[in-house]
Write a protein that holds these residues in place. Structure first.
Motif: not given
Length: 514
Positions: A177-182, A193-206
């Motif tokens: 899985v990609v570990i993104a900053n944004h 995007l808002y549930v662990t661990p997805g929340r942590e892999t997504a970084g700052f979400v827009v």
């Protein structure tokens, strides 16, 4: 803002294309242009001095990446493009935008083996457009290798729609899985995007608008919302320039017992920090001297306790009812203890209450195996329950599920059955209303998993109730502000080092941020 599953997002896209006259290529163009615009506004100060590598998959996520590359290039960014080849394997809309790269003289590089990529991408940003929301399962072959390759680059990583390899519905992943900053997600936020661990892999979400009409979204009757800061701006009580303390609400807390005075103090202090004009704490007489020292701005009211054991006696009920009549809202439970007289007091108080109230901690535990007493209460002035999973299980006899969709369903069902606003604390915290709607809160962090954090939350919600907010709005705003204060505290003290009192002190900054 509505939260969606991948299937719901596909259905909304299809409705937009089939019924609203907006074509797939037009949506892709809007998506790519929107993401590029956000990247240019939020991340890139000097386009002509910035370089990006865009790595695209075969599907429409890759097509979005091609549009982003074209738009960034036209703004002066030095862009290189790599895609999972060959060209004839691209989706039709992706192929269309692959071919349009010649408009800005970009020559996309086909990748059929990881050896087709340079050992090191010498750029400022890598843009991940490999796998989109339609993907489910375990990345294999070249896709998995591309994900590992992206993660291995020593640069900022930007994901389009969601990090490649992440399940959009559950926030889980297997394999790479990609570990993104944004992450710039399209049209509507996705649960994962808002549930662990997805929340942590997504970084700052827009969330990036792509021109989907409201009518296309409304057709599907989505009932779960992501709380956004602009929601709060229209809900928080106004502060009258010429107002006095009586204009900003009177809150009564029924809280505290020997050994648990900290809970009562934290709830009282957070209520004051959240704008309440007058805060009074009704506590056992034995604990009052201690609480009077801890609290400067709140009034402490000593009430009869059980044989000087520091727990509220049942004979306090009449005095509490008189006090309740003089206040706009109540918070019942922080640090009350579990003496049988105190628990009976709580049950009788809630049964006769005709004021908005928060029922927290030991106040919830008072109704263990007696949830029907809440359900059948004669008055409905607005009751907010704030259990953590253990308290919820004691109240309902049901274990809180790990799966986010099952958890939301259970929160809705419980709020409906008990006719309450339910704040089911956790990561993420949920707010459910009796009409089966639910709000997922995106703020907060693991540093808030510390004693007293829940007491701070009950004080914030109670303060909002006293200032005239509805039970639902007080809960939604209280949870968001509380989480934001926790995020600010984590920045100042670290998640490991922060304590509940830090959350209280960061509430003013949280209001400023909102």
């Amino acid at each position: 803002m509505k939260l969606v599953t991948s299937a719901e997002m596909r259905a909304i896209d299809r409705e937009t294309i089939d019924r609203c006259g907006i074509s797939g290529p037009e949506l892709m163009e809007n998506a790519g242009n929107g993401i590029a615009e956000f990247i240019l506004n939020l991340l890139i100060d000097k386009p002509k001095q910035t370089s990006c590598a865009v790595i695209c998959g075969k599907g429409n996520n890759g097509g979005d990446g091609f549009v982003v590359a074209r738009r960034l290039s036209k703004s002066g960014v030095n862009v290189s493009v790599y895609f999972m080849g060959p060209v004839d394997k691209l989706s039709p809309d992706a192929r269309l935008n692959h071919d349009r790269l010649k408009e800005c003289k970009i020559k996309p590089n086909p990748v059929t083996s990881i050896d087709d990529l340079p050992e090191e991408l010498e750029c400022d940003y890598v843009i991940d457009a490999v796998l989109g929301t339609g993907f489910a399962g375990v990345p294999e072959g070249l896709a998995a290798e591309l994900i590992e390759y992206i993660n291995g680059q020593e640069t900022e990583i930007i994901s389009i729609d969601l990090p490649s390899g992440l399940n959009a519905d559950t926030g889980q992943y297997e394999g790479a899985v990609v570990i993104a900053n944004h992450t710039f997600t399209l049209a509507l936020p996705k649960y994962g995007l808002y549930v662990t661990p997805g929340r942590e892999t997504a970084g700052f979400v827009v969330v990036v608008p792509i021109g989907i009409p409201d009518t296309a979204i409304e057709k599907f009757n989505l009932r779960t919302e992501l709380t956004m800061p602009w929601d709060l701006a229209g809900l928080l009580p106004e502060r009258k320039p010429d107002g006095h303390k009586g204009d900003f609400g009177k809150l009564l807390l029924v809280a505290g017992s020997t050994g648990l005075t900290g809970a009562a103090a934290l709830a009282s202090r957070s209520a004051i920090r959240s704008g309440c004009g007058l805060v009074k704490l009704a506590c056992p007489a034995t604990t009052q001297p201690v609480l009077a020292i801890k609290l400067t701005e709140a009034t402490t009211i000593p009430l009869p306790d059980v044989g000087k054991k520091g727990a509220l006696a049942l004979r306090s009920l009449g005095e509490i009812r008189k006090l309740a009549a003089e206040h706009d809202a109540l918070v019942i439970g922080p640090g009350l203890g579990l003496h049988h007289e105190t628990l009976e007091l709580v049950r009788r108080l809630v049964a006769s209450l005709d004021k908005p109230a928060v029922l927290d901690a030991d106040g919830v535990t008072a109704f263990t195996n007696n949830a029907d007493l809440i359900k059948n209460r004669p008055h409905d002035a607005g009751l907010v329950l704030t259990p953590h999973p253990g308290e919820f299980a004691r109240l309902t006899g049901k274990v809180v599920p790990v799966d986010i969709h099952e958890r939301i369903a259970l929160a809705r069902e419980t709020a409906h059955d008990l006719n309450v606003v339910l704040v089911l604390k956790g990561s993420p915290t949920l707010v459910a209303s009796p009409d089966l709607r639910c709000w997922l809160n995106p703020t907060g962090n693991s540093g808030m998993a510390t004693g007293g954090s829940g007491d701070v939350l009950s004080g914030v919600i109670g303060s909002f109730l006293a200032q005239g907010m509805s039970a639902l709005h007080a809960a939604i705003c209280g949870v968001y502000v509380h989480g934001t204060a926790g995020d600010i505290a984590a920045d100042l003290f670290t998640q490991r080092g922060m304590i509940a009192g830090d959350i209280v002190e960061c509430l003013p900054k949280a209001f400023e941020r909102v």
